[in-house]
Design a protein around this motif. Structure first.
Motif, PDB file in Angstrom:
ATOM      1  N   UNK A 196      -3.394   9.711  -3.289  1.00 53.29           N
ATOM      2  CA  UNK A 196      -4.315   8.658  -2.874  1.00 53.29           C
ATOM      3  C   UNK A 196      -4.532   8.777  -1.379  1.00 53.29           C
ATOM      4  N   UNK A 197      -5.657   8.273  -0.943  1.00 48.66           N
ATOM      5  CA  UNK A 197      -5.926   8.163   0.484  1.00 48.66           C
ATOM      6  C   UNK A 197      -5.621   6.731   0.882  1.00 48.66           C
ATOM      7  N   UNK A 198      -5.011   6.562   2.050  1.00 45.67           N
ATOM      8  CA  UNK A 198      -4.660   5.240   2.554  1.00 45.67           C
ATOM      9  C   UNK A 198      -5.341   5.056   3.903  1.00 45.67           C
ATOM     10  N   UNK A 220      -8.135   0.061  -4.098  1.00 43.32           N
ATOM     11  CA  UNK A 220      -7.092  -0.958  -4.227  1.00 43.32           C
ATOM     12  C   UNK A 220      -6.956  -1.685  -2.903  1.00 43.32           C
ATOM     13  N   UNK A 221      -7.064  -2.991  -2.945  1.00 46.85           N
ATOM     14  CA  UNK A 221      -6.863  -3.808  -1.751  1.00 46.85           C
ATOM     15  C   UNK A 221      -5.399  -4.180  -1.614  1.00 46.85           C
ATOM     16  N   UNK A 222      -4.732  -3.601  -0.633  1.00 52.25           N
ATOM     17  CA  UNK A 222      -3.344  -3.933  -0.311  1.00 52.25           C
ATOM     18  C   UNK A 222      -3.301  -4.292   1.168  1.00 52.25           C
ATOM     19  N   UNK A 223      -4.333  -5.002   1.590  1.00 50.26           N
ATOM     20  CA  UNK A 223      -4.533  -5.245   3.012  1.00 50.26           C
ATOM     21  C   UNK A 223      -4.294  -6.686   3.438  1.00 50.26           C
ATOM     22  N   UNK A 224      -3.447  -7.372   2.717  1.00 44.81           N
ATOM     23  CA  UNK A 224      -2.923  -8.653   3.181  1.00 44.81           C
ATOM     24  C   UNK A 224      -3.843  -9.840   3.098  1.00 44.81           C
ATOM     25  N   UNK A 225      -3.421 -10.871   3.789  1.00 44.13           N
ATOM     26  CA  UNK A 225      -4.089 -12.164   3.690  1.00 44.13           C
ATOM     27  C   UNK A 225      -5.518 -12.138   4.241  1.00 44.13           C
ATOM     28  N   UNK A 226      -5.796 -11.294   5.198  1.00 42.92           N
ATOM     29  CA  UNK A 226      -7.147 -11.157   5.746  1.00 42.92           C
ATOM     30  C   UNK A 226      -7.834  -9.923   5.142  1.00 42.92           C
ATOM     31  N   UNK A 250       0.805  -1.219   0.000  1.00 48.82           N
ATOM     32  CA  UNK A 250       0.000   0.000   0.000  1.00 48.82           C
ATOM     33  C   UNK A 250       0.839   1.270   0.000  1.00 48.82           C
ATOM     34  N   UNK A 251       1.870   1.305   0.834  1.00 55.57           N
ATOM     35  CA  UNK A 251       2.738   2.481   0.867  1.00 55.57           C
ATOM     36  C   UNK A 251       3.517   2.632  -0.428  1.00 55.57           C
ATOM     37  N   UNK A 252       3.991   1.518  -0.983  1.00 62.10           N
ATOM     38  CA  UNK A 252       4.722   1.577  -2.263  1.00 62.10           C
ATOM     39  C   UNK A 252       3.838   2.156  -3.356  1.00 62.10           C
ATOM     40  N   UNK A 253       2.577   1.723  -3.396  1.00 59.43           N
ATOM     41  CA  UNK A 253       1.653   2.249  -4.395  1.00 59.43           C
ATOM     42  C   UNK A 253       1.394   3.738  -4.175  1.00 59.43           C
ATOM     43  N   UNK A 254       1.202   4.152  -2.926  1.00 58.14           N
ATOM     44  CA  UNK A 254       0.966   5.569  -2.643  1.00 58.14           C
ATOM     45  C   UNK A 254       2.157   6.417  -3.089  1.00 58.14           C
ATOM     46  N   UNK A 255       3.368   5.922  -2.844  1.00 59.11           N
ATOM     47  CA  UNK A 255       4.579   6.642  -3.258  1.00 59.11           C
ATOM     48  C   UNK A 255       4.660   6.711  -4.778  1.00 59.11           C
ATOM     49  N   UNK A 256       4.422   5.578  -5.450  1.00 56.64           N
ATOM     50  CA  UNK A 256       4.501   5.543  -6.921  1.00 56.64           C
ATOM     51  C   UNK A 256       3.474   6.474  -7.541  1.00 56.64           C
ATOM     52  N   UNK A 257       2.251   6.467  -7.027  1.00 63.16           N
ATOM     53  CA  UNK A 257       1.221   7.363  -7.561  1.00 63.16           C
ATOM     54  C   UNK A 257       1.612   8.819  -7.372  1.00 63.16           C
ATOM     55  N   UNK A 258       2.126   9.152  -6.197  1.00 62.09           N
ATOM     56  CA  UNK A 258       2.533  10.538  -5.937  1.00 62.09           C
ATOM     57  C   UNK A 258       3.629  10.967  -6.904  1.00 62.09           C
ATOM     58  N   UNK A 259       4.537  10.064  -7.245  1.00 63.55           N
ATOM     59  CA  UNK A 259       5.610  10.379  -8.202  1.00 63.55           C
ATOM     60  C   UNK A 259       5.042  10.717  -9.578  1.00 63.55           C
ATOM     61  N   UNK A 260       3.802  10.251  -9.830  1.00 66.43           N
ATOM     62  CA  UNK A 260       3.131  10.543 -11.104  1.00 66.43           C
ATOM     63  C   UNK A 260       2.076  11.633 -10.943  1.00 66.43           C
TER      64      UNK A 260
END
Length: 179
Positions: free
Chosen positions: A30-32, A153-159, A16-26
């Motif tokens: 995003x809200x997390x 976007x679901x980046x919330x793990x196995x559960x 989730x954090x990686x995606x937020x960083x990548x989106x910001x670079x573009x």
């Protein structure tokens, strides 16, 4: 193509954090939301193969990860009796992608949190409902708030709450592999 204006990332872990960083670079914010009340320092060590450090490079974080990690030059595979089955020169195998690193999960998570500073991350907030109301998705949270998003976007793990809310049979089954 219409610009996506409101993005929700469910989960403030590595993905989730990686995606937020990548989106910001573009230029996309995003809200997390993260159900844990604070950033987590839990977890074991991670083995980041060359593809993972290449992904960190795309975020501009590879050099900091290399400083916090430990270079892994070979990978050995043993059977249950301790007999060596194979040994791989991972420097050669991953050449052109990135170095292989071992590092504590907490160190990688701290690096991502540091880079995501200023992002809209709400801790202690969990996703409770998802409802398609075209052209949006309405997300309901445990604090009683409801918000419209163009993308969730679901980046919330196995559960995963996203998986549970969106799919009729979201149960996961162990497949005999760990990655």
């Amino acid at each position: 193509m219409e610009q996506t204006t409101r993005i929700l990332i469910v989960g403030a872990g590595i993905a989730g954090l990686s995606l937020a960083i990548a989106l910001r670079r573009h230029g996309i914010s995003a809200e997390v939301v993260e159900r844990s009340p604070a950033p987590s320092s839990e977890g074991a060590g991670l083995y980041l193969v060359g593809a993972a450090t290449r992904a960190l490079q795309s975020l501009g974080l590879d050099q900091r990860a290399i400083q916090d990690g430990y270079a892994i030059r070979t990978q050995s595979v043993f059977d249950r009796d301790g007999t060596l089955i194979a040994e791989t020169d991972v420097d050669t195998f991953w050449r052109g992608a990135g170095p292989c690193l071992g590092m504590p999960r907490a160190a990688l998570h701290a690096l991502l949190i540091s880079e995501a500073a200023g992002a809209n991350i709400r801790y202690g907030v969990s996703l409770e409902t998802l409802q398609q109301e075209p052209p949006h998705v309405v997300a309901g949270f445990n604090d009683g708030s409801r918000e419209n998003y163009d993308l969730v976007v679901g980046a919330d793990g196995i559960r995963s709450a996203v998986r549970r809310l969106e799919f009729s049979n979201p149960n996961t089954r162990f497949r005999g592999q760990v990655g």
